[in-house]
Design an enzyme around this catalytic site. Structure first.
Site, short mmCIF file in Angstrom:
data_model
loop_
_atom_site.label_atom_id
_atom_site.label_comp_id
_atom_site.label_asym_id
_atom_site.label_seq_id
_atom_site.Cartn_x
_atom_site.Cartn_y
_atom_site.Cartn_z
CD GLU A 147 0.81 0.39 2.99
OE1 GLU A 147 0.73 1.65 2.99
OE2 GLU A 147 1.84 -0.23 3.36
CD GLU A 152 7.20 1.90 -1.30
OE1 GLU A 152 7.93 1.12 -1.94
OE2 GLU A 152 7.47 3.10 -1.15
#
Lengths: 359, 359
Positions: free
Chosen positions: B178, B323
């Site tokens: 994310e 991420e």
């Protein structure tokens, strides 16, 4: 031989820590919050100092040396597996069937198997095998030294030569692996002698002893330390290694020393390999600059030893197989750290706003 | 939409744990002491049950979905980075410059970037980008729900669809990633609501707040919990997610649910992804059979949360980037576990003596 060894040791220089500031500045300019890649950044920074600031950083190519040796102390019943298994496992390595074969293939590392001192005859020739048997296993160290000083130096020099071969072939990382039935017993004795730890605190199950077996193994180690008191009291690290070690352990200590001499990163596997590292560090403390510790072994005692050495290993996966398996897994983290350092975009190049701008 | 979601959830079955004995018997027949590959064996056994005993086991191909969303609460000054960085980082992902690009490439995973709800206009088209903006960021949840239930369901269904796309393309593993400035704030609020943990115990520095900033962030989270008391008290996990989550978090929860439905392994990344997992597990507890937890984040609180969930993650590397970076590293361990299970020699085939024969 003494002189050859001494001159190799004299050639070991520390890593260039004066490069830390420049390396850190580069890491802090990459598009991520400062320090947010944790130990990958720590690995990259250490490799930057080991590799003298030359970019790109490289962990590859990497070679694992899985080194075999047998142990006279096996006669005391300290392992669940018979001594023949050392030889059988060397053949398994050559046939690509063991854990280390699978993990070396998975991570893309070269694997070389070395016979430094297993019992039995020569092996059939094989492109993956280096046959340099110093002796047919060690002597039983409950009765006196496991190896003569001369044989121990032969094994140390063999390890240095293995590092030199890898350096000449362009390997940037070497990794330690071993196979030797009963070798948690000499490894534990070495920790006791070098670090002054009570064997009762660190003797573990090895390949699967029960509580009674561990008590017996502890007694054997105490007897071995007693039988080799004179060698230990010399405080000469090579004498200690000769008295309590094994051919694969001495060769691994040499590999670690040789890697440091050659400015290669060296990935230290688990319980046995850390004992080889402890010997190498007693011989030349600069090896600490070049060593990366793979994992906390499930072998009870390893955690205490790592803590005594001030080491926080990369993985904690309950491994206790040896062979270099933990080192193979950890090579992936070294590679990842290099790629991060080499390939991530900087804030300015990517047009990303830097942190610490509270809006 | 409610019905579509309910029928997807109803299609989630537990993994087939009746296969454990057969999987364990195979692991114990491989040429190593029993259990000596620790958590690699645990991973292999779980994958064997997830993949219904079909051999060879496979972790690959694997796809990481890095999903972006913005957060109204950014207006309260809970992050060091300005909101524009979410968009800038999406562009960085598309240009291959971010941490997740490097680690996805290093491990050989496919990376897809998804815009589930970032602020700003559409992005230029890109083969790696899926543009499915549910809204221009969430509402500021100190004033009421972050999302309507309808928008939250849209994001959940988007995540399920992403898992379905990956399954249709043959991906055996999906991984969560994310990007969303301020998203440790909603993640912390979600943990508090689902697990009953005091926000003061788990609120951390995010991208680098100082002690004063953390105190401020904690107050904001307490205010948000107060403002959304009614939704929390419904004890409906979707209502809680709508009130306190974000578009990327809801889409990740959907991805985890979808992966379980499709009998895919799902690699859960760090602090934010574990919050998405917590929401998914509240919606359907069977997801625990399919989830593998990558790492203990350096974000303070993650360790407490993992412990509250009974989870021991694979890595502990001080990562706090998100991420999907931790998940990318952990995919390597899933691959290694599969290869061990599939490719190691058995004792009989290799002619190696089994243990427990004390000589």
């Amino acid at each position: 031989m003494e002189q050859l060894f001494a001159s190799a040791i004299a050639a070991i220089a520390p890593a260039d820590t004066s490069l830390e500031a420049a390396g850190q500045a580069h890491l802090d300019d990459l598009t991520k919050p400062k320090g947010s890649l944790g130990r990958l950044e720590e690995i990259a920074l250490r490799l930057y100092c080991i590799q003298r600031g030359v970019r790109p950083l490289a962990a590859d190519p990497a070679r694992i040396y899985t080194i075999a040796g047998d142990h006279g102390v096996t006669a005391e019943g300290v392992s669940l597996f018979p001594q023949e298994v050392t030889r059988q496992m060397v053949l398994n390595f050559l046939n690509d069937g063991a854990g280390i074969n699978i993990l070396a293939n998975t991570v893309g590392a070269d694997l070389m198997v070395v016979d430094a001192g297993s019992c039995g005859g020569e092996f059939p020739e094989h492109p993956k095998l280096i046959q340099r048997k110093v002796a047919q296993g060690t002597d039983n160290f409950v009765n006196g030294p496991a190896m003569s000083r001369e044989n121990c130096l032969k094994a140390l020099l063999l390890g240095i030569e293995l590092a030199d071969i890898a350096a000449a072939e362009g390997y940037r990382t070497v990794a330690t692996g071993e196979m030797g039935i009963s070798n948690t017993t000499p490894a534990t004795a070495l920790y006791s002698a070098y670090l002054g730890i009570d064997p009762a605190d660190i003797t573990g199950a090895g390949s699967g002893l029960d509580a009674r077996g561990i008590v017996h193994k502890t007694k054997i180690i105490v007897r071995a330390l007693q039988a080799n008191k004179a060698a230990i009291q010399t405080k000469d690290p090579v004498n200690v290694l000769a008295a309590l070690g094994g051919y694969e352990i001495a060769a691994l200590a040499g590999l670690i020393l040789g890697a440091a001499k050659n400015e290669q990163a060296v990935l230290v596997d688990g319980f046995i390999s850390t004992a080889a590292y402890t010997a190498a560090a007693a011989i030349c403390p600069h090896v600490q600059d070049y060593a990366f510790f793979s994992h906390a072994s499930a072998e009870q005692g390893h955690r205490k030893i790592l803590s005594a050495l001030g080491i926080k290993p990369m993985h904690d996966l309950g491994l206790r197989l040896g062979e270099g398996t933990g080192a193979a897994l950890t090579l992936f983290l070294l590679r990842a750290a290099c790629n991060i350092f080499n390939d991530m975009a900087t804030f300015s190049a990517a047009g990303v706003a830097k942190g610490d701008v509270v809006i």
